[in-house]
Design a protein around this motif. Structure first.
Motif, PDB file in Angstrom:
ATOM      1  N   VAL A  91       0.843  -1.202   0.000  1.00  0.00           N
ATOM      2  CA  VAL A  91       0.000   0.000   0.000  1.00  0.00           C
ATOM      3  C   VAL A  91       0.877   1.250   0.000  1.00  0.00           C
ATOM      4  N   LEU A  92       1.883   1.258   0.872  1.00  0.00           N
ATOM      5  CA  LEU A  92       2.768   2.425   0.980  1.00  0.00           C
ATOM      6  C   LEU A  92       3.600   2.602  -0.293  1.00  0.00           C
ATOM      7  N   ALA A  93       4.162   1.498  -0.804  1.00  0.00           N
ATOM      8  CA  ALA A  93       4.964   1.569  -2.036  1.00  0.00           C
ATOM      9  C   ALA A  93       4.108   2.046  -3.202  1.00  0.00           C
ATOM     10  N   GLY A  94       2.860   1.578  -3.247  1.00  0.00           N
ATOM     11  CA  GLY A  94       1.942   1.990  -4.303  1.00  0.00           C
ATOM     12  C   GLY A  94       1.649   3.482  -4.267  1.00  0.00           C
ATOM     13  N   ALA A  95       1.758   4.070  -3.071  1.00  0.00           N
ATOM     14  CA  ALA A  95       1.540   5.514  -2.916  1.00  0.00           C
ATOM     15  C   ALA A  95       2.856   6.284  -3.056  1.00  0.00           C
ATOM     16  N   GLY A  96       3.944   5.572  -3.386  1.00  0.00           N
ATOM     17  CA  GLY A  96       5.219   6.246  -3.639  1.00  0.00           C
ATOM     18  C   GLY A  96       6.151   6.346  -2.451  1.00  0.00           C
ATOM     19  N   TYR A  97       5.917   5.561  -1.418  1.00  0.00           N
ATOM     20  CA  TYR A  97       6.756   5.619  -0.214  1.00  0.00           C
ATOM     21  C   TYR A  97       7.677   4.409  -0.102  1.00  0.00           C
ATOM     22  N   ASP A  98       8.943   4.675   0.218  1.00  0.00           N
ATOM     23  CA  ASP A  98       9.869   3.623   0.641  1.00  0.00           C
ATOM     24  C   ASP A  98       9.854   3.635   2.164  1.00  0.00           C
ATOM     25  N   VAL A  99      10.130   2.487   2.787  1.00  0.00           N
ATOM     26  CA  VAL A  99      10.122   2.399   4.252  1.00  0.00           C
ATOM     27  C   VAL A  99      11.473   1.899   4.737  1.00  0.00           C
ATOM     28  N   ILE A 100      12.045   2.637   5.682  1.00  0.00           N
ATOM     29  CA  ILE A 100      13.325   2.272   6.289  1.00  0.00           C
ATOM     30  C   ILE A 100      13.160   2.300   7.803  1.00  0.00           C
ATOM     31  N   GLY A 101      13.552   1.208   8.458  1.00  0.00           N
ATOM     32  CA  GLY A 101      13.547   1.141   9.918  1.00  0.00           C
ATOM     33  C   GLY A 101      14.981   1.242  10.427  1.00  0.00           C
ATOM     34  N   ILE A 102      15.207   2.061  11.439  1.00  0.00           N
ATOM     35  CA  ILE A 102      16.557   2.249  11.990  1.00  0.00           C
ATOM     36  C   ILE A 102      16.534   2.002  13.494  1.00  0.00           C
ATOM     37  N   SER A 103      17.495   1.197  13.953  1.00  0.00           N
ATOM     38  CA  SER A 103      17.655   0.928  15.384  1.00  0.00           C
ATOM     39  C   SER A 103      19.146   0.851  15.697  1.00  0.00           C
ATOM     40  N   PRO A 104      19.490   0.859  16.987  1.00  0.00           N
ATOM     41  CA  PRO A 104      20.909   0.756  17.346  1.00  0.00           C
ATOM     42  C   PRO A 104      21.467  -0.667  17.241  1.00  0.00           C
ATOM     43  N   ASP A 105      20.659  -1.620  16.787  1.00  0.00           N
ATOM     44  CA  ASP A 105      21.108  -3.007  16.678  1.00  0.00           C
ATOM     45  C   ASP A 105      22.197  -3.163  15.619  1.00  0.00           C
ATOM     46  N   LYS A 106      22.993  -4.217  15.754  1.00  0.00           N
ATOM     47  CA  LYS A 106      24.016  -4.548  14.764  1.00  0.00           C
ATOM     48  C   LYS A 106      23.361  -5.283  13.592  1.00  0.00           C
ATOM     49  N   PRO A 107      23.982  -5.249  12.394  1.00  0.00           N
ATOM     50  CA  PRO A 107      23.389  -5.911  11.219  1.00  0.00           C
ATOM     51  C   PRO A 107      23.035  -7.377  11.447  1.00  0.00           C
ATOM     52  N   GLU A 108      23.853  -8.106  12.200  1.00  0.00           N
ATOM     53  CA  GLU A 108      23.591  -9.529  12.438  1.00  0.00           C
ATOM     54  C   GLU A 108      22.244  -9.723  13.159  1.00  0.00           C
ATOM     55  N   LYS A 109      21.955  -8.866  14.125  1.00  0.00           N
ATOM     56  CA  LYS A 109      20.683  -8.976  14.850  1.00  0.00           C
ATOM     57  C   LYS A 109      19.523  -8.593  13.925  1.00  0.00           C
ATOM     58  N   LEU A 110      19.748  -7.597  13.068  1.00  0.00           N
ATOM     59  CA  LEU A 110      18.702  -7.202  12.118  1.00  0.00           C
ATOM     60  C   LEU A 110      18.396  -8.345  11.154  1.00  0.00           C
ATOM     61  N   ALA A 111      19.416  -9.084  10.740  1.00  0.00           N
ATOM     62  CA  ALA A 111      19.205 -10.222   9.836  1.00  0.00           C
ATOM     63  C   ALA A 111      18.363 -11.295  10.530  1.00  0.00           C
ATOM     64  N   LYS A 112      18.646 -11.567  11.808  1.00  0.00           N
ATOM     65  CA  LYS A 112      17.852 -12.545  12.569  1.00  0.00           C
ATOM     66  C   LYS A 112      16.405 -12.082  12.676  1.00  0.00           C
ATOM     67  N   PHE A 113      16.223 -10.790  12.966  1.00  0.00           N
ATOM     68  CA  PHE A 113      14.897 -10.182  13.094  1.00  0.00           C
ATOM     69  C   PHE A 113      14.127 -10.355  11.777  1.00  0.00           C
ATOM     70  N   ARG A 114      14.776 -10.004  10.672  1.00  0.00           N
ATOM     71  CA  ARG A 114      14.140 -10.090   9.354  1.00  0.00           C
ATOM     72  C   ARG A 114      13.725 -11.529   9.049  1.00  0.00           C
TER      73      ARG A 114
END
Length: 155
Positions: A60-83
């Motif tokens: 829905v958001l992309a269709g309206a022209g929005y990209d979405v980025i989430g930022i946290s203090p976590d390290k990339p390895e933890k973000l990969a597990k989360f994803r």
């Protein structure tokens, strides 16, 4: 305490690592609207709910022209597990030194269970195609925020 951004401000530039260690910059999204949301920690209940809500509404958001980025203090390895664990489709970026969180006013004093602590302030900033702040919300709730955001943006 970092300054909160206001509509019309130039969005602070950033380049951070994503969950795979690739560099992602705000400049790479020039010409598109970007929803940048800041959250305290991957793999926690509230942050999981919020990330899943963004993923569920990404089309829905992309269709309206929005990209979405989430930022946290976590390290990339933890973000990969989360994803992987939550099947997330949003771009997750690591800001372990909190420089981008601070630049966006999303790190500082907040109330947590009645106490004043220093930490990540759950926030969402919408950046327009020219790199200017269109909207900035601070101290948002994890649950229901994406639905409210979609209503507020008229998507």
């Amino acid at each position: 305490m970092s300054e909160r951004l206001q509509p019309g401000d130039t969005a602070p530039a950033f380049t951070l690592s994503d969950a795979d260690g690739n560099e992602v910059s705000l400049a790479g999204h020039a010409g598109r609207k970007v929803i940048v949301y800041f959250y305290p920690a991957a793999l926690t209940p509230g942050c999981t709910k919020q990330a899943c809500d963004f993923t569920d509404n990404l089309d829905v958001l992309a269709g309206a022209g929005y990209d979405v980025i989430g930022i946290s203090p976590d390290k990339p390895e933890k973000l990969a597990k989360f994803r992987e664990k939550e099947s997330l489709k949003v771009t997750l970026l690591a800001d372990p030194d909190k420089s981008v969180l601070t630049a966006y006013g999303a790190f500082g004093e907040k109330k947590l269970y009645g106490k004043v602590v220093t930490g990540v302030i759950r926030s969402t900033v919408v950046v327009d195609e020219q790199g200017r702040v269109e909207h900035a919300w601070y101290n948002v709730k994890a649950t229901g925020h994406v639905a409210k955001l979609i209503r507020d943006l008229g998507v």
